[in-house]
Design an enzyme around this catalytic site. Structure first.
Site, mmCIF file in Angstrom:
data_model
loop_
_atom_site.group_PDB
_atom_site.id
_atom_site.type_symbol
_atom_site.label_atom_id
_atom_site.label_comp_id
_atom_site.label_asym_id
_atom_site.label_seq_id
_atom_site.Cartn_x
_atom_site.Cartn_y
_atom_site.Cartn_z
ATOM 1 N N ARG A 117 107.667 78.172 3.102
ATOM 2 C CA ARG A 117 106.456 78.033 2.286
ATOM 3 C C ARG A 117 106.381 78.897 1.038
ATOM 4 O O ARG A 117 105.500 78.704 0.212
ATOM 5 C CB ARG A 117 105.220 78.270 3.159
ATOM 6 C CG ARG A 117 104.864 77.039 3.964
ATOM 7 C CD ARG A 117 103.749 77.321 4.934
ATOM 8 N NE ARG A 117 104.195 78.260 5.950
ATOM 9 C CZ ARG A 117 103.447 78.685 6.955
ATOM 10 N NH1 ARG A 117 102.218 78.279 7.075
ATOM 11 N NH2 ARG A 117 103.929 79.530 7.840
ATOM 12 N N TYR B 88 107.361 81.334 24.582
ATOM 13 C CA TYR B 88 106.575 80.181 24.110
ATOM 14 C C TYR B 88 106.291 79.207 25.247
ATOM 15 O O TYR B 88 105.195 78.661 25.364
ATOM 16 C CB TYR B 88 107.294 79.465 22.958
ATOM 17 C CG TYR B 88 107.169 80.206 21.648
ATOM 18 C CD1 TYR B 88 105.938 80.274 20.993
ATOM 19 C CD2 TYR B 88 108.248 80.843 21.069
ATOM 20 C CE1 TYR B 88 105.803 80.970 19.801
ATOM 21 C CE2 TYR B 88 108.130 81.544 19.879
ATOM 22 C CZ TYR B 88 106.904 81.604 19.249
ATOM 23 O OH TYR B 88 106.764 82.292 18.078
ATOM 24 N N ARG C 165 107.083 69.003 2.220
ATOM 25 C CA ARG C 165 106.452 69.073 3.541
ATOM 26 C C ARG C 165 105.004 68.569 3.544
ATOM 27 O O ARG C 165 104.414 68.414 4.616
ATOM 28 C CB ARG C 165 106.511 70.517 4.055
ATOM 29 C CG ARG C 165 107.859 70.967 4.651
ATOM 30 C CD ARG C 165 108.155 70.321 6.002
ATOM 31 N NE ARG C 165 106.933 70.121 6.765
ATOM 32 C CZ ARG C 165 106.245 71.089 7.351
ATOM 33 N NH1 ARG C 165 106.695 72.308 7.351
ATOM 34 N NH2 ARG C 165 105.134 70.830 7.994
ATOM 35 N N ASP D 190 113.986 74.714 13.780
ATOM 36 C CA ASP D 190 113.095 75.677 14.423
ATOM 37 C C ASP D 190 113.632 75.971 15.809
ATOM 38 O O ASP D 190 114.342 75.136 16.390
ATOM 39 C CB ASP D 190 111.667 75.134 14.524
ATOM 40 C CG ASP D 190 110.695 76.257 14.867
ATOM 41 O OD1 ASP D 190 110.263 76.975 13.956
ATOM 42 O OD2 ASP D 190 110.420 76.461 16.069
ATOM 43 N N ARG E 190 113.980 82.905 6.948
ATOM 44 C CA ARG E 190 112.907 82.037 6.433
ATOM 45 C C ARG E 190 112.985 81.858 4.915
ATOM 46 O O ARG E 190 111.968 81.733 4.245
ATOM 47 C CB ARG E 190 111.522 82.575 6.800
ATOM 48 C CG ARG E 190 111.194 82.488 8.266
ATOM 49 C CD ARG E 190 110.668 81.099 8.606
ATOM 50 N NE ARG E 190 110.504 80.950 10.042
ATOM 51 C CZ ARG E 190 109.370 81.189 10.688
ATOM 52 N NH1 ARG E 190 108.309 81.544 10.029
ATOM 53 N NH2 ARG E 190 109.316 81.061 11.983
HETATM 54 O O1 CP3 Z 1 115.013 79.712 6.423
HETATM 55 C C1 CP3 Z 1 115.097 79.885 7.658
HETATM 56 O O2 CP3 Z 1 115.074 81.010 8.173
HETATM 57 C C2 CP3 Z 1 115.355 78.654 8.538
HETATM 58 C C3 CP3 Z 1 114.243 78.073 9.146
HETATM 59 C C4 CP3 Z 1 113.554 78.602 10.394
HETATM 60 C C5 CP3 Z 1 112.283 78.124 10.771
HETATM 61 N N1 CP3 Z 1 111.976 78.624 12.002
HETATM 62 C C6 CP3 Z 1 111.488 77.192 9.989
HETATM 63 C C7 CP3 Z 1 110.033 77.208 10.180
HETATM 64 C C8 CP3 Z 1 113.976 79.476 11.395
HETATM 65 C C9 CP3 Z 1 115.250 80.293 11.480
HETATM 66 C C10 CP3 Z 1 112.971 79.478 12.405
HETATM 67 C C11 CP3 Z 1 113.080 80.225 13.669
HETATM 68 C C12 CP3 Z 1 111.845 80.537 14.405
HETATM 69 N N2 CP3 Z 1 110.779 79.727 14.692
HETATM 70 C C13 CP3 Z 1 111.639 81.766 15.062
HETATM 71 C C14 CP3 Z 1 112.606 82.913 15.059
HETATM 72 C C15 CP3 Z 1 112.536 83.646 13.784
HETATM 73 C C16 CP3 Z 1 111.301 84.480 13.605
HETATM 74 O O3 CP3 Z 1 110.556 84.191 12.664
HETATM 75 O O4 CP3 Z 1 111.136 85.416 14.379
HETATM 76 C C17 CP3 Z 1 110.390 81.706 15.707
HETATM 77 C C18 CP3 Z 1 109.732 82.813 16.506
HETATM 78 C C19 CP3 Z 1 109.865 80.407 15.479
HETATM 79 C C20 CP3 Z 1 108.581 79.838 15.995
HETATM 80 C C21 CP3 Z 1 107.722 79.446 14.864
HETATM 81 N N3 CP3 Z 1 107.899 78.264 14.154
HETATM 82 C C22 CP3 Z 1 106.676 80.175 14.228
HETATM 83 C C23 CP3 Z 1 106.166 81.527 14.694
HETATM 84 C C24 CP3 Z 1 106.225 79.417 13.136
HETATM 85 C C25 CP3 Z 1 105.204 79.806 12.091
HETATM 86 C C26 CP3 Z 1 103.884 79.163 12.273
HETATM 87 C C27 CP3 Z 1 103.110 79.189 10.967
HETATM 88 O O5 CP3 Z 1 102.770 78.098 10.472
HETATM 89 O O6 CP3 Z 1 102.872 80.291 10.434
HETATM 90 C C28 CP3 Z 1 107.000 78.234 13.109
HETATM 91 C C29 CP3 Z 1 106.913 77.146 12.129
HETATM 92 C C30 CP3 Z 1 107.995 77.171 11.102
HETATM 93 N N4 CP3 Z 1 109.326 77.242 11.357
HETATM 94 C C31 CP3 Z 1 107.800 77.060 9.713
HETATM 95 C C32 CP3 Z 1 109.085 77.074 9.122
HETATM 96 C C33 CP3 Z 1 109.426 76.922 7.662
HETATM 97 C C34 CP3 Z 1 106.474 76.908 9.010
HETATM 98 C C35 CP3 Z 1 106.042 75.490 9.155
HETATM 99 C C36 CP3 Z 1 105.410 74.972 7.885
HETATM 100 O O7 CP3 Z 1 106.030 75.071 6.815
HETATM 101 O O8 CP3 Z 1 104.298 74.446 8.015
#
Ligand code: CP3
Length: 365
Positions: free
Chosen positions: A47, A167, A56, A92, A43
């Site tokens: 953010r 999910y 974003r 994602d 990540r």
């Molecule tokens: O920099 C990186 O690592 C690459 C980007 C990345 C994202 N999601 C972007 C993202 C990666 C590798 C993921 C994988 C992902 N998504 C996982 C596996 C990794 C982990 O964290 O365990 C999982 C479980 C998800 C599902 C998911 N998507 C979650 C739990 C969330 C967070 C929700 C929140 O808003 O707190 C997301 C959304 C997400 N994916 C964001 C990002 C940058 C946040 C969205 C935003 O910026 O509004």
């Protein structure tokens, strides 16, 4: 094609000296000597960065994953800012599932939410196999990124069958994974059909990224730690193995990561990874004992430590580098993703510190 000392087939074109295949990150994944311990952060694009929040502000998450110019810019942001040793594709884990026909959204502050959760055999049939044409924006973004990144490797990724199934069955994030486990224990045949279909989608999605030029892939089984080792072996391992072993001849290192997996590290390594990602609960020397000497490790600074005063961060980085020396290869990372409230300047300092401490040690032989 050429074969290096670890028996890994390197892809032509990437293996030139100084290219991504010769980078500290890929060398560490392959357990070869490195000039310094490579570091990237799960990540890292997200953010914690004001430049990310700005982009974003007016674009929903899933849409941003489908616009190659935005994917490219967001993926490059942490590389420019922190000098990390690898980029990870901005996307994602639910992107391929949406491309396979499942109606879902990523809700800010919540995560993926599925309109009609998967509960029956007919529901499983709604998950269509995918090809490159279902995710052209991923293919295009990876190709652009490989050019922009030059010698810095790009990591592709996907969610593993268990985490994706969670999910899809729950309909959204879950603390207990109760509905998922109820399906798994109550209807093993349906469970295996669902995971087999997800493995197929995941494998196709990773192949698209590899063909477009990523230098490594990471399979995220973030929620696998919810299972006992026996259940993991019975219900999950065959499907994660189908994905990872399906990439055995692709010529790129495979990283396998989950959270709360202390009891599963050995089994997760058996799924066919070259590198096992470790969360902060298990010291890397202990993890190496469980994973075995033929795999590298990745990790494992607690993301919350980054919110502590710098001397605490520094001491923890030193400890992790020290414990990582027990492994035949170490990629420095967090034990899970960067928290949004993290000060990005601390991340930049951690990169510099990891490089400084590990190259000084290399100088001393
Ligand atoms: O920099 C990186 O690592 C690459 C980007 C990345 C994202 N999601 C972007 C993202 C990666 C590798 C993921 C994988 C992902 N998504 C996982 C596996 C990794 C982990 O964290 O365990 C999982 C479980 C998800 C599902 C998911 N998507 C979650 C739990 C969330 C967070 C929700 C929140 O808003 O707190 C997301 C959304 C997400 N994916 C964001 C990002 C940058 C946040 C969205 C935003 O910026 O509004």
């Amino acid at each position: 094609m050429s074969t290096d000392t670890t028996g890994t087939v390197a892809r032509d074109g990437d293996s030139r000296p100084g290219g991504p295949a010769d980078s500290p990150f890929i060398r560490a994944c392959r357990r070869r000597p490195v000039p310094h311990t490579p570091v990237w952060f799960m990540r890292q694009a997200g953010r914690s960065l004001p430049e990310y929040r700005e982009i974003r502000a007016s674009v929903p998450m899933l849409e941003s994953c489908r616009r190659p110019e935005l994917v490219t810019e967001i993926t490059l942001q942490p590389v420019r800012r922190h000098g990390v040793d690898a980029a990870i594709l901005f996307s994602d884990i639910v992107v391929p599932v949406a491309a396979a026909g499942i109606d879902l959204d990523i809700v800010p502050g919540t995560g993926p939410v599925v309109a009609e959760p998967i509960r029956t055999a007919a529901d499983v049939e709604r998950i269509r196999p995918i090809t490159r044409d279902d995710v052209p924006y991923v293919d295009e973004a990876v190709r652009q990124l490989v050019v922009e990144l030059g010698d810095t490797p790009l990591i592709g990724f996907a969610g593993a069958p268990f985490t994706l199934a969670s999910y899809l069955v729950e309909g959204g994030p879950s603390r207990t994974h109760a509905k998922t486990k109820a399906l798994m224990y109550g209807d093993p045949e349906l469970w295996h059909a669902l995971c087999a279909r997800l493995a197929e989608v995941t494998l196709a999605f990773l192949r698209v990224q590899i063909e477009a030029g990523v230098s490594a892939v990471q399979l995220f089984d973030s929620w696998a730690g919810a299972l006992s080792e026996a259940d993991y072996r019975r219900f999950v391992l065959p499907h994660s193995t189908a994905v990872l072993s399906g990439l055995a001849s692709a010529g790129v290192p495979r990283i396998h990561f989950g959270v709360g997996t202390a009891e599963l590290l050995g089994a997760m390594g058996e799924a066919g990874a070259d590198v096992v990602g470790v969360d902060w609960r298990t010291p890397l020397d202990v993890a190496t004992g469980r994973i075995g000497p033929d795999k590298a490790v990745q990790g494992n600074l607690d993301p919350c430590v980054l919110l502590a005063p710098w001397p605490v961060v520094e001491a923890e980085v030193r400890r992790i580098l020290e414990q990582g020396r027990a492994a035949p290869g170490h990629v420095f990372n967090l034990g899970h993703g960067v928290l949004p409230e993290t000060d990005p300047e601390v991340l930049t300092r951690v990169v510099a510190l990891v490089h400084e401490l590990s190259s000084r040690r290399a100088d001393q032989g």
